[in-house]
Design a protein around this motif. Structure first.
Motif, PDB file in Angstrom:
ATOM      1  N   THR A   1       0.790  -1.276   0.052  1.00  0.00           N
ATOM      2  CA  THR A   1      -0.037   0.031   0.053  1.00  0.00           C
ATOM      3  C   THR A   1       0.958   1.242  -0.180  1.00  0.00           C
ATOM      4  O   THR A   1       0.526   2.098  -0.783  1.00  0.00           O
ATOM      5  N   ARG A   2       2.033   1.328   0.789  1.00  0.00           N
ATOM      6  CA  ARG A   2       2.497   2.494   0.753  1.00  0.00           C
ATOM      7  C   ARG A   2       3.624   2.662  -0.343  1.00  0.00           C
ATOM      8  O   ARG A   2       3.839   3.626  -0.761  1.00  0.00           O
TER       9      ARG A   2
ATOM     10  N   SER B   1       2.578   1.565  -3.414  1.00  0.00           N
ATOM     11  CA  SER B   1       1.683   2.080  -4.553  1.00  0.00           C
ATOM     12  C   SER B   1       1.033   3.332  -4.187  1.00  0.00           C
ATOM     13  O   SER B   1       0.415   3.948  -5.359  1.00  0.00           O
ATOM     14  N   ALA B   2       1.059   3.920  -3.218  1.00  0.00           N
ATOM     15  CA  ALA B   2       0.602   5.061  -2.804  1.00  0.00           C
ATOM     16  C   ALA B   2       1.109   6.171  -3.511  1.00  0.00           C
ATOM     17  O   ALA B   2       0.685   7.444  -3.734  1.00  0.00           O
ATOM     18  N   GLU B   3       2.524   5.996  -3.874  1.00  0.00           N
ATOM     19  CA  GLU B   3       3.173   7.454  -4.303  1.00  0.00           C
ATOM     20  C   GLU B   3       2.552   7.796  -5.684  1.00  0.00           C
ATOM     21  O   GLU B   3       2.593   8.964  -6.212  1.00  0.00           O
ATOM     22  N   GLN B   4       2.197   6.793  -6.658  1.00  0.00           N
ATOM     23  CA  GLN B   4       1.681   7.067  -7.686  1.00  0.00           C
ATOM     24  C   GLN B   4       0.346   7.763  -7.909  1.00  0.00           C
ATOM     25  O   GLN B   4      -0.291   8.151  -8.928  1.00  0.00           O
ATOM     26  N   PHE B   5      -0.491   7.638  -6.708  1.00  0.00           N
ATOM     27  CA  PHE B   5      -1.752   8.136  -6.544  1.00  0.00           C
ATOM     28  C   PHE B   5      -2.062   9.519  -5.832  1.00  0.00           C
ATOM     29  O   PHE B   5      -2.801   9.933  -5.569  1.00  0.00           O
ATOM     30  N   ARG B   6      -0.793  10.007  -5.429  1.00  0.00           N
ATOM     31  CA  ARG B   6      -0.752  11.282  -4.512  1.00  0.00           C
ATOM     32  C   ARG B   6      -1.232  12.267  -5.453  1.00  0.00           C
ATOM     33  O   ARG B   6      -0.773  12.288  -6.598  1.00  0.00           O
ATOM     34  N   ASN B   7      -1.915  13.157  -4.763  1.00  0.00           N
ATOM     35  CA  ASN B   7      -2.246  14.714  -5.467  1.00  0.00           C
ATOM     36  C   ASN B   7      -0.918  15.413  -5.891  1.00  0.00           C
ATOM     37  O   ASN B   7      -0.287  15.434  -5.120  1.00  0.00           O
ATOM     38  N   PRO B   8      -0.832  16.059  -6.924  1.00  0.00           N
ATOM     39  CA  PRO B   8       0.303  16.914  -7.178  1.00  0.00           C
ATOM     40  C   PRO B   8       0.401  18.121  -6.262  1.00  0.00           C
ATOM     41  O   PRO B   8      -0.855  18.466  -5.765  1.00  0.00           O
ATOM     42  N   THR B   9       1.558  18.576  -5.939  1.00  0.00           N
ATOM     43  CA  THR B   9       1.453  19.788  -4.918  1.00  0.00           C
ATOM     44  C   THR B   9       1.001  20.875  -5.718  1.00  0.00           C
ATOM     45  O   THR B   9       1.422  21.119  -6.859  1.00  0.00           O
TER      46      THR B   9
END
Length: 137
Positions: free
Chosen positions: A97-98, A100-108
């Motif tokens: 989960t951690r 794969s979470a990088e690719q679904f983060r909102n852009p800053t």
């Protein structure tokens, strides 16, 4: 190596409880037969009846106690192994989960000053400064 050749968890607990119950039934039966024979009134027939009565009354209780105490180590061992396996499975799930979470983060969001961007809009031939100034003043 014999420990690993046994049946899996739920059947192992039942098997251990059943073996302990049988051992308690036989051992308790022998012990209660001797105890009932000694505590019965005098006379051979009365002592035999006292012995059988003691066995019928107390032997199942002793066998049940043996089954409970025989099943506790089996349940504890199975619970420890199950807990370790569950911990490993949940840990791998959290890891994936951690990762794969990088690719679904909102852009800053941009950190630039919006007023500094007004100079760039003039280069495209559109001047919105007077329109914005009427709303913000």
């Amino acid at each position: 190596m014999e420990e690993y050749a046994r049946e899996p968890c739920p059947f192992r607990i039942i098997d251990d409880c059943g073996g302990a119950f049988a051992m308690g039934c036989i051992g308790g039966g022998v012990f209660q037969a001797v105890k009932g024979f000694r505590n019965a009134p005098s006379g051979f027939n009365k002592r035999i009846v006292g012995s059988l009565t003691a066995v019928k009354i107390r032997s199942p209780v002793i066998a049940g106690n043996f089954a409970v105490w025989g099943g506790i180590p089996a349940m504890a061992g199975s619970a420890i192994i199950g807990g370790v396996l569950l911990t490993l499975i949940e840990g791998v799930g959290i890891l994936f989960t951690r990762l794969s979470a990088e690719q679904f983060r909102n852009p800053t969001p941009p950190t630039e000053d919006p007023m500094a961007l007004e100079g760039t809009s003039k280069s495209f031939g559109v001047d919105h400064t007077s329109h914005h100034q009427t709303y913000y003043q």
